[in-house]
Write a protein that holds these residues in place. Sequence first.
Motif, PDB file in Angstrom:
ATOM      1  N   ARG A 114       0.808  -1.224   0.000  1.00  0.00           N
ATOM      2  CA  ARG A 114       0.000   0.000   0.000  1.00  0.00           C
ATOM      3  C   ARG A 114       0.840   1.274   0.000  1.00  0.00           C
ATOM      4  N   TYR A 115       2.073   1.172   0.442  1.00  0.00           N
ATOM      5  CA  TYR A 115       3.017   2.297   0.401  1.00  0.00           C
ATOM      6  C   TYR A 115       4.313   1.802  -0.246  1.00  0.00           C
ATOM      7  N   ASP A 116       4.898   2.617  -1.106  1.00  0.00           N
ATOM      8  CA  ASP A 116       6.195   2.264  -1.666  1.00  0.00           C
ATOM      9  C   ASP A 116       7.240   2.213  -0.556  1.00  0.00           C
ATOM     10  N   VAL A 117       8.184   1.293  -0.671  1.00  0.00           N
ATOM     11  CA  VAL A 117       9.197   1.140   0.365  1.00  0.00           C
ATOM     12  C   VAL A 117      10.594   1.313  -0.220  1.00  0.00           C
ATOM     13  N   GLU A 118      11.466   1.863   0.581  1.00  0.00           N
ATOM     14  CA  GLU A 118      12.878   1.945   0.237  1.00  0.00           C
ATOM     15  C   GLU A 118      13.553   0.586   0.450  1.00  0.00           C
ATOM     16  N   LEU A 119      13.100  -0.104   1.513  1.00  0.00           N
ATOM     17  CA  LEU A 119      13.637  -1.428   1.827  1.00  0.00           C
ATOM     18  C   LEU A 119      12.569  -2.230   2.529  1.00  0.00           C
ATOM     19  N   GLY A 120      12.345  -3.449   2.068  1.00  0.00           N
ATOM     20  CA  GLY A 120      11.441  -4.378   2.734  1.00  0.00           C
ATOM     21  C   GLY A 120      12.226  -5.526   3.336  1.00  0.00           C
ATOM     22  N   ILE A 121      11.913  -5.868   4.569  1.00  0.00           N
ATOM     23  CA  ILE A 121      12.581  -6.978   5.258  1.00  0.00           C
ATOM     24  C   ILE A 121      11.506  -7.942   5.756  1.00  0.00           C
ATOM     25  N   VAL A 122      11.493  -9.141   5.181  1.00  0.00           N
ATOM     26  CA  VAL A 122      10.549 -10.166   5.615  1.00  0.00           C
ATOM     27  C   VAL A 122      11.250 -11.021   6.658  1.00  0.00           C
ATOM     28  N   ALA A 123      10.971 -10.750   7.910  1.00  0.00           N
ATOM     29  CA  ALA A 123      11.654 -11.437   9.004  1.00  0.00           C
ATOM     30  C   ALA A 123      10.925 -11.175  10.307  1.00  0.00           C
ATOM     31  N   ASP A 124      11.337 -11.890  11.332  1.00  0.00           N
ATOM     32  CA  ASP A 124      10.800 -11.700  12.670  1.00  0.00           C
ATOM     33  C   ASP A 124      11.103 -10.281  13.149  1.00  0.00           C
ATOM     34  N   ALA A 125      10.109  -9.624  13.710  1.00  0.00           N
ATOM     35  CA  ALA A 125      10.270  -8.221  14.113  1.00  0.00           C
ATOM     36  C   ALA A 125      11.313  -8.068  15.210  1.00  0.00           C
ATOM     37  N   ALA A 126      11.288  -8.938  16.211  1.00  0.00           N
ATOM     38  CA  ALA A 126      12.232  -8.806  17.315  1.00  0.00           C
ATOM     39  C   ALA A 126      13.662  -9.026  16.851  1.00  0.00           C
TER      40      ALA A 126
END
Length: 545
Positions: free
Chosen positions: A316-328
Motif C-alpha cells: 500500500r506504500y512504496d518502500v525503500e527497503l522491505g525486510i521479511v523477518a521476525d520483528a524482534a
Amino acid sequence: MVVGESARIRGGDAVLRVLEANNVDTIFGIPGVHTLDIYDALIDAGKINHILARHEQGAGFMADGYARATGKPGVALIVTGPGVTNVSTPIGQAYADSSPILLIATNQERKYLDKLEGNLHEMTDQMGFMKPITKWNKRVMEVGDLPAAVTLAFEALAQGRPRPVHVEIPIDLLAEEFAMPSVAPAKVVTARPTDDQIQQAADIIKGAKRVMIFTGGGANTDECAPFIAGLAEELGAPVVTSLMGKGSIPEDHPYAVGAFGYRWSNDNPSVEAMTGSDLAIVIGTGLGVRTTGDGSMPLPRKLIHIDIDPSEIGARYDVELGIVADAAETCKALLDAVHCGARSQERWSSSEVKAIREKIVAPADERTAGYIPYLNALRTGMDRDAILVNDMTMMAYEGVRYFPIFEPRTFLFPRGFGTLGSAMPTALGAKVGRPDRQVVSVSGDGGFQFTLEELGAAVHHQIPVAIVIFNDGTHTAVKAAQKRTYPGRYIAVDLVNPDYVKMADAYGIEGIRAESPEALTEALNHAKAKDMPTIIDVPIQLENY
C-alpha cells in the motif's frame, strides 16, 4: 519435551501425546459424542487443563484470548458440523488479527466424509468451510498419520504470520489403535534478516535527517518491545502505534507518541511526527486501509518496512527497503547497527515528542471529554501490567487513544473482524494464560449479551476476571451512526436489559453497580482481591440523540 514410544493406543490418546510434547497446558472446548475418545484420554492426561465453555464460540474466543495474552497457541477442541460453524466466528477474528490458534475438529467416519447420508452433524465440505479463515489445514485419513499431522500443525503455527491452523479428524480414527512412535516437539525456525538487509537499513538511516517509528501488532511482543524502545532512544525517534501496536512501547516513555486512535484522520496530532520526519521504520503492520485511512496517512516517503508476511511489504506504500523477518530479531540487529554508528543526522527532542503526546491525550471534542473520566477510572483501578480486553463498544473505541498502556499484550481488541461480544470470553482465556495478571473485560450492555452464557464457565473454573459493562440501554455505535446518516430516525437499537447485578447473584458471584467513575475505580480494586469473577455494571449516558 519428547514423549516416548508407547504400546498400542487410541487415536484420541495420540492427539494428546502430541499436545503434551508441544507444551500445551490448556484446551478449550465442549465434549460431544464425536470427541469422546479424546475426552476420555484427557482423564489420564494430568498435564493438560480443560476449560469447559458453554458454547463453541466461547471456546474459540477463550483460545484467542489465551494466545493473545501469552503468545503461545490457544487450542480449541470442537465437534463436527455445528460445533465447527459455531467456532468459525472467533477463528475468523483470530485470522484477521494474526492470533495463533490450533483448531482440532472432528468429522464423520471416513466412509461418510463430505456426503449427505442423514448422519448427525454432517456437512458437504467442512474443510472447505474453514479454509478461508485458517492458514493451514490437514485432514487425517490414517490413524498412524495423526502424530505427524498435529506436529505439522504446530510447525505451521510457528512459521510466518501467526494465524489459526486446523486439523480435521474423522471420528473412526480416534477409537482406532496403533503403535505410537515417540514424538518430539515441532521444529521452530525463526526468520532472521540477512546481514545485507541490515547494512542497507543502516545506510538508509544514516542518510535520513530525522526518523520516526510506526508499530503494529507484529511488534507488540515481549521480545520486540525492548528493542523498539532502544531504537527510539538511540535515534531520537518518536513512536506512533496503530491500534494493534498499542503496548509495543510504554505510553509514558519519553519517545512514545502513543496510539493515534480507533480511526485515522489527517487532523490527528501524530501527523506532526510523520511530516517532521523523512524516514519511517514501519514494524509489524501491513498499513491496511483502516489503519491508514485508505492510504491517506502522510507517512514519510522513505520507508523501511519490516513484516513477517511478504504480501504486506510495499502493498500500500512504496518502500525503500522491505525486510521479511521476525520483528524482534530485525529490531535487535538494527539496534546493534545503530550502536555501531548508523544514526540519522538529527534527533527529535523528547520535549518535541512530549508536545505531540500532550495533544494526543487532550480530548478531541466535548463528546470525547465525557468518556475520559471513565477511562481514567479504569486505569486507576488497574495494575500497570494488567490486561484490558475490549469489546466493540464506544468506551473501547475512545480507549485506543485515551487509555494508556505500558506493556506488550495488555490491550486486546477485536480489530480486524470487529466481533461484538468477544470481550468477556476472550478475557477468560487471557486470565487462564496469565493467572499472574489482573484481567479486566470492557463491554457494552448490548455486546455483553452475545456471550453472557460464558459466565457459567467463569464461575465453574473460578476465573477471577473483572467484567465491566458500560450500560446505556442501546447499541450506541449503531444509534450514533443512524443519527449521522438519518438524523432523528432510529430503529432496532434500544435494548431491554436484565439487571446485571441480579444476574451475578444468580451465578453466586458478586455484582456491583458503579454509578460514577470514582465508584468504578473502587469496584475494580475490590474485584482485584477476589478469587471469583465480578460483574461491574456501570450506568452511563454519554451520547446525545
